[in-house]
Scaffold this motif. Structure first.
Motif, PDB file in Angstrom:
ATOM      1  N   GLY A 247       0.902  -1.301  -0.004  1.00 48.01           N
ATOM      2  CA  GLY A 247      -0.038  -0.108  -0.097  1.00 48.01           C
ATOM      3  C   GLY A 247       0.796   1.355   0.010  1.00 48.01           C
ATOM      4  O   GLY A 247       0.198   2.365   0.475  1.00 48.01           O
ATOM      5  N   PHE A 248       2.238   1.241  -0.423  1.00 49.99           N
ATOM      6  CA  PHE A 248       2.871   2.342  -0.629  1.00 49.99           C
ATOM      7  C   PHE A 248       3.785   2.445  -1.597  1.00 49.99           C
ATOM      8  O   PHE A 248       4.099   0.830  -2.121  1.00 49.99           O
ATOM      9  CB  PHE A 248       3.471   2.705   0.712  1.00 49.99           C
ATOM     10  N   GLY A 249       4.547   3.324  -2.004  1.00 49.41           N
ATOM     11  CA  GLY A 249       5.254   3.395  -3.214  1.00 49.41           C
ATOM     12  C   GLY A 249       6.794   3.291  -2.875  1.00 49.41           C
ATOM     13  O   GLY A 249       7.275   3.790  -1.629  1.00 49.41           O
ATOM     14  N   ILE A 250       7.627   2.458  -3.619  1.00 50.73           N
ATOM     15  CA  ILE A 250       9.078   2.384  -3.107  1.00 50.73           C
ATOM     16  C   ILE A 250       9.832   3.701  -3.339  1.00 50.73           C
ATOM     17  O   ILE A 250      10.614   4.043  -2.536  1.00 50.73           O
ATOM     18  CB  ILE A 250       9.884   1.433  -4.121  1.00 50.73           C
ATOM     19  N   TRP A 251       9.405   4.542  -4.341  1.00 47.13           N
ATOM     20  CA  TRP A 251      10.245   5.880  -4.325  1.00 47.13           C
ATOM     21  C   TRP A 251      10.020   6.784  -3.115  1.00 47.13           C
ATOM     22  O   TRP A 251      10.987   7.267  -2.926  1.00 47.13           O
ATOM     23  CB  TRP A 251       9.882   6.339  -5.495  1.00 47.13           C
ATOM     24  N   PRO A 252       8.687   7.010  -2.686  1.00 46.31           N
ATOM     25  CA  PRO A 252       8.553   7.904  -1.797  1.00 46.31           C
ATOM     26  C   PRO A 252       9.186   7.493  -0.432  1.00 46.31           C
ATOM     27  O   PRO A 252       9.620   8.056   0.617  1.00 46.31           O
ATOM     28  CB  PRO A 252       6.943   7.982  -1.272  1.00 46.31           C
ATOM     29  N   PHE A 253       9.010   5.935  -0.136  1.00 53.94           N
ATOM     30  CA  PHE A 253       9.830   5.452   0.855  1.00 53.94           C
ATOM     31  C   PHE A 253      11.327   5.453   0.870  1.00 53.94           C
ATOM     32  O   PHE A 253      12.052   6.021   1.893  1.00 53.94           O
ATOM     33  CB  PHE A 253       9.502   3.937   0.802  1.00 53.94           C
ATOM     34  N   LEU A 254      11.963   5.440  -0.231  1.00 51.39           N
ATOM     35  CA  LEU A 254      13.350   5.743  -0.469  1.00 51.39           C
ATOM     36  C   LEU A 254      13.728   7.203  -0.109  1.00 51.39           C
ATOM     37  O   LEU A 254      14.600   7.431   0.634  1.00 51.39           O
ATOM     38  CB  LEU A 254      13.882   5.328  -1.676  1.00 51.39           C
TER      39      LEU A 254
END
Length: 442
Positions: A247-254
């Motif tokens: 439920g979330f994106g890898i890029w915002p997390f990085l």
């Protein structure tokens, strides 16, 4: 809310430190190698804090769960996830190294290699079998685990202590509260130490470039390119799909953990941000008990980058020395590494030791002497595997928190979208106080 100037942000300061270190090591290599104590001192300061932080966090986390069934469930889910994902990492590494063939055409005579540089690792590999590894998890004494800073030993003692405290209920609440306050204080110390991260990154990078030179980036460059490309593929495809499913994106997390990624890039070890990443994941919305169990365990059992490195390096050495491996033999290497790689991130040089031990099980099929080919570039490859290890463990914590129903999704979306979570807004499950530069949400 007014954003702070760019030069005050940790990630910018670390980038400046890394760039300055590369330039110093390139143009003044002798002076660059003398900067080694700066990087080593920063890493030692962080390692000084890891054992007590893991102990306090795990003990309080288990104690606040209150139910041993919950502890066992979280631990079982974590280990299952770790095994599946590290197996995928190894398989991707094996496929890429077979497709690209980075060692093909080198025609290396293993007996002609200078093996002095790997003698210490091959000697230690003789004593690093499965039984020895399992025995090494048990410390000689309680204090020995803390003085050596062995993550697995401290984790074992912390789990036993936490499990014991759950049996006494409210009787031990003052002790649990005391350990909780100790965790607050320890994270505060980490916040102070992290202000030295740019200097530590500068010293570590200046030494690396000064010692091995830019030429080391060119020599055996195809293997390094394969390693970095495979880690990139693993993070953005495998972990990216896992993140999307959660439920979330890898890029915002990085983007959220970019400070930690840059610190690892500069220091070449994911241990340098272990306490800090625990705080940021709690700030993100993961329940503290889950973070306290998953992150320390993952640092020994969920080494995605190290798994890629070990598989690719073993097959690369075979290719370079003209050793023909069948798919069955390569799958045998993979199976062996699934066991021997556990705990490979706990000590410096453990990757080399694990690789040497694995090659030794091949009965001389792949020459252990081939490790000498990797000495010059191992430090550069360490950056890729350490960053991948960090990202893999961070994603695993979010996934298992969601799996457990212990993830505040609304809070996570706010943080990942760049919104500042007020410092007085409590983090999930009584997370330790997390204020200031240590936990900036962007």
């Amino acid at each position: 809310m007014k954003r702070s100037p760019l030069y005050t942000r940790l990630y910018f300061q670390v980038i400046v430190g890394i760039t300055a270190g590369v330039l110093l090591g390139w143009f003044y290599p002798d002076l660059g190698t003398e900067m080694k104590p700066l990087g080593d001192s920063f890493i030692k300061l962080i390692k000084m804090m890891i054992a007590p932080i893991i102990f306090c966090t795990v003990v309080t986390g288990i104690s606040k769960m209150g139910n041993l069934r919950d502890v066992g469930r979280v631990g079982s889910k974590a280990l299952l996830y770790f095994e599946v994902v590290t197996t995928l990492a190894m398989m991707i590494g094996m496929i890429v190294v077979n497709l690209v063939q980075p060692g093909g055409g080198m025609n290396i005579d293993a007996h002609a290699l200078d093996t002095k540089s790997i003698a210490a690792y091959t000697a230690m590999a003789k004593h690093s079998g499965t039984a020895e590894f399992l025995m090494s998890v048990i410390p000689t004494t309680i204090f020995d685990a803390f003085t050596k800073g062995d993550i697995l030993q401290v984790l074992l003692f912390a789990i036993l202590t936490g499990v014991s405290l759950t049996q006494f209920g409210d009787k031990v609440k003052p002790l649990v509260d005391l350990l909780d306050m100790a965790a607050h204080s320890l994270f505060g110390v980490i916040g102070i130490i992290m202000k030295l991260a740019p200097i530590g990154a500068f010293g570590a990078m200046a030494f690396t470039i000064g010692k091995y030179g830019i030429g080391a980036l060119q020599q055996l460059g195809l293997l390094m390119l394969c390693m970095y490309a495979t880690c990139f593929l693993f993070v953005f495809v495998v972990l990216g799909l896992i993140c999307r499913y959660t439920g979330f994106g890898i890029w915002p997390f990085l983007k959220y953990i970019r400070d930690e990624v840059l610190i690892v890039l500069g220091t070449s070890t994911s241990e340098s941000v272990l306490p800090r990443i625990m705080v940021k994941l709690e700030k993100l919305g993961c329940a503290r008990p889950v973070v306290g169990l998953v992150i320390p365990t993952g640092y020994s059992f969920n080494l995605d980058g190290t798994s890629i490195y070990l598989t690719m390096s073993a097959i690369f050495i075979a290719q370079a020395c003209n050793v023909q491996l069948t798919w069955g033999e390569q799958l045998g290497i993979l199976g062996t590494l699934l066991l021997t790689s556990k705990g490979a991130g706990a000590v410096v040089g453990a990757g080399f030791i694990t690789l040497a031990a694995t090659l030794a099980t091949m009965g001389g099929k792949i020459p252990v002497e081939g490790l000498a080919l990797l000495v010059g570039i191992d430090r550069f490859m360490a950056e890729a595997r350490s960053i991948t290890n960090l990202i893999g463990n961070s994603v695993a914590t979010v996934v298992i928190s969601k799996w457990e129903g212990a993830l505040d999704m609304e809070r996570m979306q706010r943080v990942l979208s760049g919104q500042q979570v007020p410092d007085d807004e409590p983090a999930p499950a009584d997370a330790p106080g997390t204020t200031g530069d240590l936990v900036q949400a962007g």
